[in-house]
Enzyme design. Structure first.
Site, PDB file in Angstrom:
ATOM      1  CB  SER A 180      -5.139  -3.464 -10.959  1.00  0.00           C
ATOM      2  OG  SER A 180      -6.430  -4.210 -11.253  1.00  0.00           O
ATOM      3  CG  HIS A 208      -2.519  -0.348  -9.465  1.00  0.00           C
ATOM      4  ND1 HIS A 208      -1.240  -0.819  -9.767  1.00  0.00           N
ATOM      5  CD2 HIS A 208      -3.198  -1.400  -8.908  1.00  0.00           C
ATOM      6  CE1 HIS A 208      -1.124  -2.479  -9.414  1.00  0.00           C
ATOM      7  NE2 HIS A 208      -2.735  -2.642  -8.935  1.00  0.00           N
ATOM      8  CE  LYS A 239      -1.326  -3.319  -6.259  1.00  0.00           C
ATOM      9  NZ  LYS A 239      -1.911  -3.902  -4.981  1.00  0.00           N
TER      10      LYS A 239
END
Length: 391
Positions: A180, A208, A239
């Protein structure tokens, strides 16, 4: 109130060193531009990779769910808080991830804590990349298993740890799919091959990578063609998916075990109807609107190349996460502040989130950005970087 003088002293030291940072409230929705302190500026700090936080299909699904099921669920999943929509979404998510089953938890953080604290005992060992996410580190702290740390994405170091761990009942190798802070991708194919060679379990945190890598955003496991060869996938719904939550994708046995032993699952109220419905709609968007991911990667290439041409150190990123590595913590914060002066919101990251001497401004482009906006942001980086002597 007396008693917190030691905290006050530490905070004062942080302020003196220029490392104290206040929260920054947004006054608008999470888009390519946001409003802060009444000013509109380009957003380069959100995890809203595909712009799904405001997608009309997801907003509609959330509103309809509230009207039908209410604002909350009123219970934990194991008592009275499992609605039909929760299980329907988990079946849809399992199909999307090409796994037998999934279980949704309150966040990606709690998903890592649940799996690591529950499936390992003192007879086992967990082997973790040294730059894995804080949620993995905290999950490991909650287990009684032995632990080994291997050098970042270093296959020789990993193999050595596997060789040294032959006497344990189970070996579990854990890695982020995408790291990340640096934006690099784990060499997952080689890691899986090592795990198969040494009969170890493999767990990948794809926070991610979900919505970013693999077909329709299925993640690094799909990206490397490893479906069916990774024992546990952990992901986030907070996300690129644009809502809230985390999930564990694995076998039916793992799902059933977590329902009975995963403490974050057992002792947390289930997701509100609006959250579950919006997450479910997000999977449909991923399947139907592949152009979002194409735009994300086109924007990533444009912005990354722009920063590199200006002379910034962007590290080893392979993804839309592009760090602008400054090194000095105070100067990284100064760069972030100057960027805000020039209409760009790009937050600085320093110790303990990254190692000392590795402070940076971490940028993330999204599918919502236009090339014109990104060029405007690059112009701001150039101006701020030159004023601070970074480039």
């Amino acid at each position: 109130m007396k008693g917190f003088e030691y905290l006050k002293e530490e905070l004062q030291n942080m302020k003196g060193e220029g490392t104290f940072r206040s929260l920054v409230p947004l006054e608008s929705d999470q888009g390519a531009k946001v409003v802060i302190d009444g000013r509109e500026m380009i957003q380069l700090s959100s995890n809203n990779y595909l712009g799904l936080t405001g997608h009309p299909k997801m907003k509609k699904a959330a509103i309809e769910a509230v009207e039908k099921y209410g604002a909350g669920t009123g219970s934990v999943r194991t008592i009275a808080g499992t609605f039909t929509m929760h299980e329907e979404f988990e079946r849809k998510l399992a199909e999307f991830k090409h796994t037998e089953a999934t279980l949704v938890l309150q966040s990606g953080f709690t998903a890592n804590q649940a799996i690591l604290s529950s499936i390992l005992t003192k007879d086992d060992v967990v082997i973790s990349d040294e730059l894995n996410h804080a949620s993995i580190i905290d999950g490991i702290r909650l287990t009684k298993a032995a632990r080994k740390i291997y050098k970042h994405v270093d296959l020789e170091s990993l193999e050595e740890a596997l060789k040294e761990s032959a006497d344990y009942r189970k070996r579990l190798v854990v890695t982020d799919g995408v790291f990340s802070m640096d934006g690099n991708i784990a060499p997952l194919k080689e890691i899986v091959e090592l795990c198969e060679k040494y009969d170890a379990l493999i767990m990948v945190d794809d926070a991610h990578a979900s919505g970013v890598l693999g077909s329709n955003g299925r993640g690094t496991v799909d990206h490397f063609g490893l479906n069916g060869r990774v024992h546990i996938q952990v992901g986030t719904l907070s996300k690129a998916i644009g809502v809230l939550g985390g999930y564990v994708a694995s076998t039916q046995e793992v799902r059933d075990y977590l329902i009975h032993k995963g403490r974050p699952f057992l002792f947390s109220t289930s997701h509100p109807p609006a959250v579950t419905a919006a997450c479910s709609a997000a999977v449909d968007v991923l399947l139907e609107e592949e152009d979002l991911i194409d735009r994300l990667w086109k924007n990533t290439e444009f912005f990354k190349q722009g920063l590199e041409k200006l002379g910034f150190d962007t590290g080893k990123s392979d993804t839309p996460i592009t760090p602008v590595i400054v090194g000095d913590e105070a100067k990284a914060h100064q760069l972030s502040d100057k960027l805000r002066d020039y209409g760009v919101f790009a937050q600085s990251i320093a110790f303990p989130t990254v190692a000392r001497g590795q402070a940076r401004v971490r940028t993330i482009v999204t599918a919502q950005h236009s090339e014109e906006l990104l060029q405007e942001a690059l112009d701001a980086f150039e101006k701020a970087g030159k004023e601070l002597g970074i480039i």
